[in-house]
Write a protein that holds these residues in place. Structure first.
Motif, short mmCIF file in Angstrom:
data_model
loop_
_atom_site.label_atom_id
_atom_site.label_comp_id
_atom_site.label_asym_id
_atom_site.label_seq_id
_atom_site.Cartn_x
_atom_site.Cartn_y
_atom_site.Cartn_z
N TRP A 67 1.16 -17.73 -19.08
CA TRP A 67 0.51 -16.80 -18.17
C TRP A 67 1.11 -15.40 -18.27
O TRP A 67 0.41 -14.42 -18.11
CB TRP A 67 0.57 -17.30 -16.72
N GLU A 68 2.41 -15.34 -18.52
CA GLU A 68 3.07 -14.03 -18.56
C GLU A 68 2.55 -13.16 -19.70
O GLU A 68 2.72 -11.94 -19.68
CB GLU A 68 4.60 -14.17 -18.62
N ASN A 69 1.90 -13.76 -20.69
CA ASN A 69 1.31 -12.97 -21.79
C ASN A 69 -0.03 -12.34 -21.39
O ASN A 69 -0.53 -11.48 -22.10
CB ASN A 69 1.11 -13.84 -23.03
N ASP A 70 -0.60 -12.80 -20.28
CA ASP A 70 -1.91 -12.31 -19.85
C ASP A 70 -1.84 -11.07 -18.97
O ASP A 70 -2.87 -10.49 -18.66
CB ASP A 70 -2.66 -13.41 -19.09
N ILE A 71 -0.66 -10.69 -18.53
CA ILE A 71 -0.54 -9.53 -17.65
C ILE A 71 0.47 -8.53 -18.22
O ILE A 71 1.31 -8.88 -19.04
CB ILE A 71 -0.14 -9.93 -16.21
N PRO A 124 3.68 -6.21 -18.50
CA PRO A 124 5.07 -6.35 -18.01
C PRO A 124 5.36 -5.50 -16.78
O PRO A 124 6.15 -5.89 -15.92
CB PRO A 124 5.92 -5.88 -19.20
N GLU A 125 4.70 -4.34 -16.67
CA GLU A 125 4.92 -3.47 -15.50
C GLU A 125 4.50 -4.17 -14.21
O GLU A 125 5.09 -3.95 -13.16
CB GLU A 125 4.13 -2.16 -15.65
N GLU A 126 3.46 -5.00 -14.29
CA GLU A 126 3.00 -5.72 -13.10
C GLU A 126 4.06 -6.73 -12.66
O GLU A 126 4.31 -6.88 -11.47
CB GLU A 126 1.68 -6.45 -13.38
N ILE A 127 4.67 -7.41 -13.61
CA ILE A 127 5.72 -8.38 -13.29
C ILE A 127 6.92 -7.64 -12.68
O ILE A 127 7.52 -8.09 -11.70
CB ILE A 127 6.13 -9.18 -14.53
N THR A 128 7.25 -6.49 -13.24
CA THR A 128 8.37 -5.70 -12.71
C THR A 128 8.08 -5.25 -11.28
O THR A 128 8.94 -5.37 -10.40
CB THR A 128 8.62 -4.47 -13.61
N LYS A 138 0.83 -1.21 0.00
CA LYS A 138 0.00 0.00 0.00
C LYS A 138 0.87 1.26 0.00
O LYS A 138 0.59 2.21 -0.74
CB LYS A 138 -0.92 -0.04 1.23
N ILE A 139 1.92 1.28 0.80
CA ILE A 139 2.84 2.43 0.84
C ILE A 139 3.52 2.63 -0.51
O ILE A 139 3.65 3.75 -0.99
CB ILE A 139 3.88 2.25 1.97
N LEU A 140 3.95 1.52 -1.12
CA LEU A 140 4.61 1.61 -2.42
C LEU A 140 3.63 1.99 -3.54
O LEU A 140 4.05 2.45 -4.59
CB LEU A 140 5.27 0.27 -2.77
N GLY A 141 2.33 1.75 -3.30
CA GLY A 141 1.33 2.05 -4.32
C GLY A 141 1.33 1.05 -5.46
O GLY A 141 0.86 1.35 -6.56
N PHE A 142 1.83 -0.16 -5.21
CA PHE A 142 1.90 -1.17 -6.26
C PHE A 142 0.57 -1.86 -6.52
O PHE A 142 0.34 -2.38 -7.60
CB PHE A 142 2.95 -2.23 -5.90
N ASN A 143 -0.30 -1.95 -5.53
CA ASN A 143 -1.59 -2.61 -5.67
C ASN A 143 -1.45 -4.06 -6.16
O ASN A 143 -2.09 -4.49 -7.11
CB ASN A 143 -2.51 -1.81 -6.61
N LEU A 144 -0.59 -4.80 -5.47
CA LEU A 144 -0.33 -6.20 -5.81
C LEU A 144 -0.88 -7.19 -4.79
O LEU A 144 -1.06 -8.36 -5.09
CB LEU A 144 1.18 -6.44 -5.95
#
Length: 175
Positions: free
Chosen positions: A122-126, A128-132, A84-90
């Motif tokens: 699966w990596e094609n479904d999201i 690249p920024e989310e993986i990073t 939450k602090i980082l704002g990543f929403n993961l």
């Protein structure tokens, strides 16, 4: 930062606070044990959907064997707060809560998810920024237990979610 981006961040923060309030104070309508999961329950919250509850007692022996005074619920909550602090929403919204006289974590359930295990490409479904962001998050927290079973892809949106944060930072190895 544009106004649209600023509004989006504020909106996510407000949504997160609403989810936290619901998880912390929502009336528990029912609790059902989930088979195949390590002492996890599906909690139905009256008028507000459902969530997943993991009582600390399920992992207390692991932490005690390692001589640690921390509990799984502390680690899950800390992972959520750092995200939450980082704002990543993961990390889905997590709160500590007592249910049926057991302390543990109550986490928002991700509806319509795809488990990455067995999901080819699966990596094609999201994005690249989310993986990073996930890689950065795991690096910062020194996550030791990230594997294909510890993240989900929301099938409607392709959103990546990191789950199961009970082995990181304090562990030299998985006990």
């Amino acid at each position: 930062m544009s106004e649209g981006q600023q509004f989006e961040t504020t909106s996510k923060s407000h949504e997160s606070q609403n989810e936290e309030a619901i998880l912390e104070r929502g009336e528990v309508k029912s609790a059902k044990d989930l088979r195949g999961y390590w002492d996890m329950q599906l909690i139905e919250i009256k008028d507000d959907g459902d969530a997943l509850f993991r009582p600390d007692k399920a992992t207390d022996s692991v932490f005690e064997a390692g001589g640690m005074e921390i509990r799984r619920s502390h680690l899950e909550l800390m992972a959520y707060k750092v995200d939450k602090i980082l704002g990543f929403n993961l990390v889905p919204t997590v709160v500590n809560r007592i249910i049926n006289n057991l302390n543990g974590t109550l986490q928002r359930r991700i509806p319509n998810f795809v488990h990455v295990v067995g999901h080819l490409k699966w990596e094609n479904d999201i994005q690249p920024e989310e993986i990073t962001r996930a890689a950065i998050f795991d690096y910062l927290l020194d996550v030791k237990d990230r594997h294909l079973g510890n993240f989900l892809i929301e099938s409607d949106t392709g959103k990546l979610w990191l789950i199961d944060h009970d082995f990181y930072m304090f562990f030299d190895q998985i006990i």
